[in-house]
Enzyme design. Sequence first.
Site, PDB file in Angstrom:
ATOM      1  N   ASP A   1       0.854  -1.193   0.000  1.00 37.97           N
ATOM      2  CA  ASP A   1       0.000   0.000   0.000  1.00 37.97           C
ATOM      3  C   ASP A   1       0.892   1.247   0.000  1.00 37.97           C
ATOM      4  O   ASP A   1       2.079   1.184   0.337  1.00 37.97           O
ATOM      5  CB  ASP A   1      -0.903   0.007   1.250  1.00 37.97           C
ATOM      6  CG  ASP A   1      -2.181   0.819   1.076  1.00 37.97           C
ATOM      7  OD1 ASP A   1      -3.276   0.207   1.043  1.00 37.97           O
ATOM      8  OD2 ASP A   1      -2.093   2.068   0.965  1.00 37.97           O
TER       9      ASP A   1
ATOM     10  N   ASP B   1       3.616   1.870  -4.803  1.00 37.95           N
ATOM     11  CA  ASP B   1       2.650   2.560  -5.652  1.00 37.95           C
ATOM     12  C   ASP B   1       2.300   1.548  -6.734  1.00 37.95           C
ATOM     13  O   ASP B   1       3.158   1.191  -7.558  1.00 37.95           O
ATOM     14  CB  ASP B   1       3.273   3.823  -6.258  1.00 37.95           C
ATOM     15  CG  ASP B   1       2.330   4.517  -7.226  1.00 37.95           C
ATOM     16  OD1 ASP B   1       1.286   3.919  -7.593  1.00 37.95           O
ATOM     17  OD2 ASP B   1       2.627   5.649  -7.634  1.00 37.95           O
ATOM     18  N   VAL B   2       1.070   1.080  -6.738  1.00 35.83           N
ATOM     19  CA  VAL B   2       0.697  -0.022  -7.635  1.00 35.83           C
ATOM     20  C   VAL B   2       0.750   0.344  -9.124  1.00 35.83           C
ATOM     21  O   VAL B   2       0.634  -0.534  -9.978  1.00 35.83           O
ATOM     22  CB  VAL B   2      -0.707  -0.604  -7.304  1.00 35.83           C
ATOM     23  CG1 VAL B   2      -0.684  -1.399  -6.024  1.00 35.83           C
ATOM     24  CG2 VAL B   2      -1.766   0.489  -7.281  1.00 35.83           C
TER      25      VAL B   2
ATOM     26  N   ASN C   1      -6.192  -5.216  -5.347  1.00 35.07           N
ATOM     27  CA  ASN C   1      -7.400  -4.567  -4.847  1.00 35.07           C
ATOM     28  C   ASN C   1      -7.280  -3.049  -4.724  1.00 35.07           C
ATOM     29  O   ASN C   1      -8.301  -2.363  -4.695  1.00 35.07           O
ATOM     30  CB  ASN C   1      -7.706  -5.221  -3.480  1.00 35.07           C
ATOM     31  CG  ASN C   1      -8.645  -4.422  -2.632  1.00 35.07           C
ATOM     32  OD1 ASN C   1      -9.842  -4.384  -2.914  1.00 35.07           O
ATOM     33  ND2 ASN C   1      -8.116  -3.756  -1.610  1.00 35.07           N
TER      34      ASN C   1
ATOM     35  N   TYR D   1     -13.438   5.717 -13.739  1.00 39.58           N
ATOM     36  CA  TYR D   1     -13.548   4.608 -12.774  1.00 39.58           C
ATOM     37  C   TYR D   1     -14.312   3.439 -13.396  1.00 39.58           C
ATOM     38  O   TYR D   1     -13.839   2.296 -13.376  1.00 39.58           O
ATOM     39  CB  TYR D   1     -14.265   5.110 -11.518  1.00 39.58           C
ATOM     40  CG  TYR D   1     -14.401   4.068 -10.427  1.00 39.58           C
ATOM     41  CD1 TYR D   1     -13.413   3.917  -9.465  1.00 39.58           C
ATOM     42  CD2 TYR D   1     -15.525   3.248 -10.354  1.00 39.58           C
ATOM     43  CE1 TYR D   1     -13.537   2.967  -8.456  1.00 39.58           C
ATOM     44  CE2 TYR D   1     -15.648   2.293  -9.358  1.00 39.58           C
ATOM     45  CZ  TYR D   1     -14.665   2.159  -8.408  1.00 39.58           C
ATOM     46  OH  TYR D   1     -14.790   1.208  -7.423  1.00 39.58           O
TER      47      TYR D   1
ATOM     48  N   LYS E   1     -12.813  -0.304 -14.360  1.00 40.64           N
ATOM     49  CA  LYS E   1     -13.300  -1.548 -13.764  1.00 40.64           C
ATOM     50  C   LYS E   1     -13.793  -2.513 -14.846  1.00 40.64           C
ATOM     51  O   LYS E   1     -13.685  -3.731 -14.701  1.00 40.64           O
ATOM     52  CB  LYS E   1     -14.400  -1.254 -12.742  1.00 40.64           C
ATOM     53  CG  LYS E   1     -13.907  -0.437 -11.533  1.00 40.64           C
ATOM     54  CD  LYS E   1     -12.784  -1.122 -10.783  1.00 40.64           C
ATOM     55  CE  LYS E   1     -12.460  -0.460  -9.457  1.00 40.64           C
ATOM     56  NZ  LYS E   1     -11.356  -1.143  -8.746  1.00 40.64           N
TER      57      LYS E   1
ATOM     58  N   THR F   1     -18.152   2.390   3.866  1.00 42.55           N
ATOM     59  CA  THR F   1     -16.811   2.894   4.192  1.00 42.55           C
ATOM     60  C   THR F   1     -16.941   4.288   4.814  1.00 42.55           C
ATOM     61  O   THR F   1     -18.011   4.904   4.738  1.00 42.55           O
ATOM     62  CB  THR F   1     -15.972   3.012   2.910  1.00 42.55           C
ATOM     63  OG1 THR F   1     -16.700   3.831   1.996  1.00 42.55           O
ATOM     64  CG2 THR F   1     -15.720   1.664   2.282  1.00 42.55           C
TER      65      THR F   1
HETATM   66  P1  NAD Z   1     -10.136   2.284   0.549  1.00 39.88           P
HETATM   67  O1  NAD Z   1      -9.943   3.686   0.081  1.00 39.88           O
HETATM   68  O2  NAD Z   1     -10.667   2.039   1.923  1.00 39.88           O
HETATM   69  O3  NAD Z   1      -8.762   1.489   0.379  1.00 39.88           O
HETATM   70  C1  NAD Z   1      -7.985   1.607  -0.782  1.00 39.88           C
HETATM   71  C2  NAD Z   1      -6.514   1.418  -0.411  1.00 39.88           C
HETATM   72  O4  NAD Z   1      -5.743   1.528  -1.609  1.00 39.88           O
HETATM   73  C3  NAD Z   1      -5.991   2.491   0.555  1.00 39.88           C
HETATM   74  O5  NAD Z   1      -5.311   1.870   1.630  1.00 39.88           O
HETATM   75  C4  NAD Z   1      -5.029   3.310  -0.299  1.00 39.88           C
HETATM   76  O6  NAD Z   1      -3.914   3.822   0.421  1.00 39.88           O
HETATM   77  C5  NAD Z   1      -4.586   2.277  -1.327  1.00 39.88           C
HETATM   78  N1  NAD Z   1      -4.079   2.904  -2.547  1.00 39.88           N
HETATM   79  C6  NAD Z   1      -4.662   3.900  -3.275  1.00 39.88           C
HETATM   80  N2  NAD Z   1      -3.864   4.219  -4.312  1.00 39.88           N
HETATM   81  C7  NAD Z   1      -2.776   3.404  -4.237  1.00 39.88           C
HETATM   82  C8  NAD Z   1      -1.604   3.256  -5.021  1.00 39.88           C
HETATM   83  N3  NAD Z   1      -1.373   4.017  -6.106  1.00 39.88           N
HETATM   84  N4  NAD Z   1      -0.692   2.329  -4.657  1.00 39.88           N
HETATM   85  C9  NAD Z   1      -0.901   1.564  -3.558  1.00 39.88           C
HETATM   86  N5  NAD Z   1      -1.984   1.652  -2.781  1.00 39.88           N
HETATM   87  C10 NAD Z   1      -2.910   2.566  -3.114  1.00 39.88           C
HETATM   88  O7  NAD Z   1     -11.059   1.605  -0.554  1.00 39.88           O
HETATM   89  P2  NAD Z   1     -12.011   0.314  -0.532  1.00 39.88           P
HETATM   90  O8  NAD Z   1     -13.386   0.810  -0.457  1.00 39.88           O
HETATM   91  O9  NAD Z   1     -11.529  -0.710   0.415  1.00 39.88           O
HETATM   92  O10 NAD Z   1     -11.777  -0.186  -2.039  1.00 39.88           O
HETATM   93  C11 NAD Z   1     -10.944  -1.263  -2.386  1.00 39.88           C
HETATM   94  C12 NAD Z   1     -11.242  -1.647  -3.818  1.00 39.88           C
HETATM   95  O11 NAD Z   1     -12.615  -1.969  -3.943  1.00 39.88           O
HETATM   96  C13 NAD Z   1     -10.974  -0.547  -4.839  1.00 39.88           C
HETATM   97  O12 NAD Z   1     -10.422  -1.112  -6.001  1.00 39.88           O
HETATM   98  C14 NAD Z   1     -12.358  -0.003  -5.116  1.00 39.88           C
HETATM   99  O13 NAD Z   1     -12.447   0.599  -6.391  1.00 39.88           O
HETATM  100  C15 NAD Z   1     -13.177  -1.252  -5.026  1.00 39.88           C
HETATM  101  N6  NAD Z   1     -14.605  -1.048  -4.769  1.00 39.88           N
HETATM  102  C16 NAD Z   1     -15.013  -0.353  -3.666  1.00 39.88           C
HETATM  103  C17 NAD Z   1     -16.374  -0.161  -3.459  1.00 39.88           C
HETATM  104  C18 NAD Z   1     -16.859   0.629  -2.255  1.00 39.88           C
HETATM  105  O14 NAD Z   1     -18.046   0.955  -2.194  1.00 39.88           O
HETATM  106  N7  NAD Z   1     -15.996   0.950  -1.307  1.00 39.88           N
HETATM  107  C19 NAD Z   1     -17.315  -0.697  -4.345  1.00 39.88           C
HETATM  108  C20 NAD Z   1     -16.858  -1.428  -5.445  1.00 39.88           C
HETATM  109  C21 NAD Z   1     -15.497  -1.596  -5.647  1.00 39.88           C
END
Ligand code: NAD
Length: 268
Positions: A51, A72-73, A99, A167, A171, A202
């Site tokens: 992360d 950084d992914v 993720n 976005y 996806k 969240t």
């Molecule tokens: P979150 O923001 O709680 O967590 C995302 C994490 O990714 C954070 O810890 C952040 O620091 C890390 N991150 C961001 N950019 C980064 C980078 N460039 N390199 C490394 N790490 C990085 O989000 P979440 O809600 O847990 O979402 C996780 C995944 O689920 C995402 O891909 C999101 O698009 C997807 N998603 C979320 C939802 C929702 O409602 N929360 C719905 C559908 C899909």
Amino acid sequence: MSEKPQNIAPARLESNRLAGKVAVITGGSSGIGKATAIRMASEGAKIVIGDLNAEAGEQVAEEVGGSFVSVDVADEQQVKNLFDTAAQTYGGVDIAFNNAGVSPEADASITETDLETWRKVQEINLTSVYLCSKYALEHMRPAKSGSIINTASFVALMGAATSQISYSASKGGVLSMTRELGVEFAREGIRVNALCPGPVNTPLLQELFAKEPEKAQRRLVHVPKGRFAEPEELAAAVAFLASDDSSFMTANAFVVDGGITGAYVTPL
Ligand code: NAD
């Protein structure tokens, strides 16, 4: 929204379903990734969190008795380093939960989203999954075994008038890439599946409820379950996809959305 709903997936499971497995989880410092780290560790996996957020990531790693690697992914060398470090530390990579993702406010309708924002979201949400899959496979192919889970979203399957154009497109890309990888590597002992979460409860969503309840309601009305998901409910699905319990599933879009994609008229 702050009260936990009843009858939801447990945060931890007394099980050895993932014993001896090494799991790399990107975006593991927060949300779905963090919940998955806790769940998979409780089922016996060794966890490597990758992360950008080192402070939170180190804490999660400590909580689950695993490691943290700053990454950084969207950066190829850093992603390679993440998977190589996991393999060097624990002897291999069995599970890759790709993720990490972002949904910045500047990514909205196509009419107002600028090219820079478009590209940034594509890099972090889509290019990252290409890179993480590529470097996870470098360790899984020689072992002839592995499970890759890529986080997509229900918006890869349906359109929203409350647009986040880059976005949604990113996806959709995750979904097609996952399908193709699942097919290509199916006979090498490697499974590749996508997770399609519905909206998750969240901090961001809780803030929206507090500040703009009509906006939140506009989304909630489409969910047959009548609530958003808890991160633990996604984590349980990921643990299933990571384990041999899903041994005949690959190239699949695993939808965990409270019924949204199946609904026309929802209950009152
Ligand atoms: P979150 O923001 O709680 O967590 C995302 C994490 O990714 C954070 O810890 C952040 O620091 C890390 N991150 C961001 N950019 C980064 C980078 N460039 N390199 C490394 N790490 C990085 O989000 P979440 O809600 O847990 O979402 C996780 C995944 O689920 C995402 O891909 C999101 O698009 C997807 N998603 C979320 C939802 C929702 O409602 N929360 C719905 C559908 C899909």
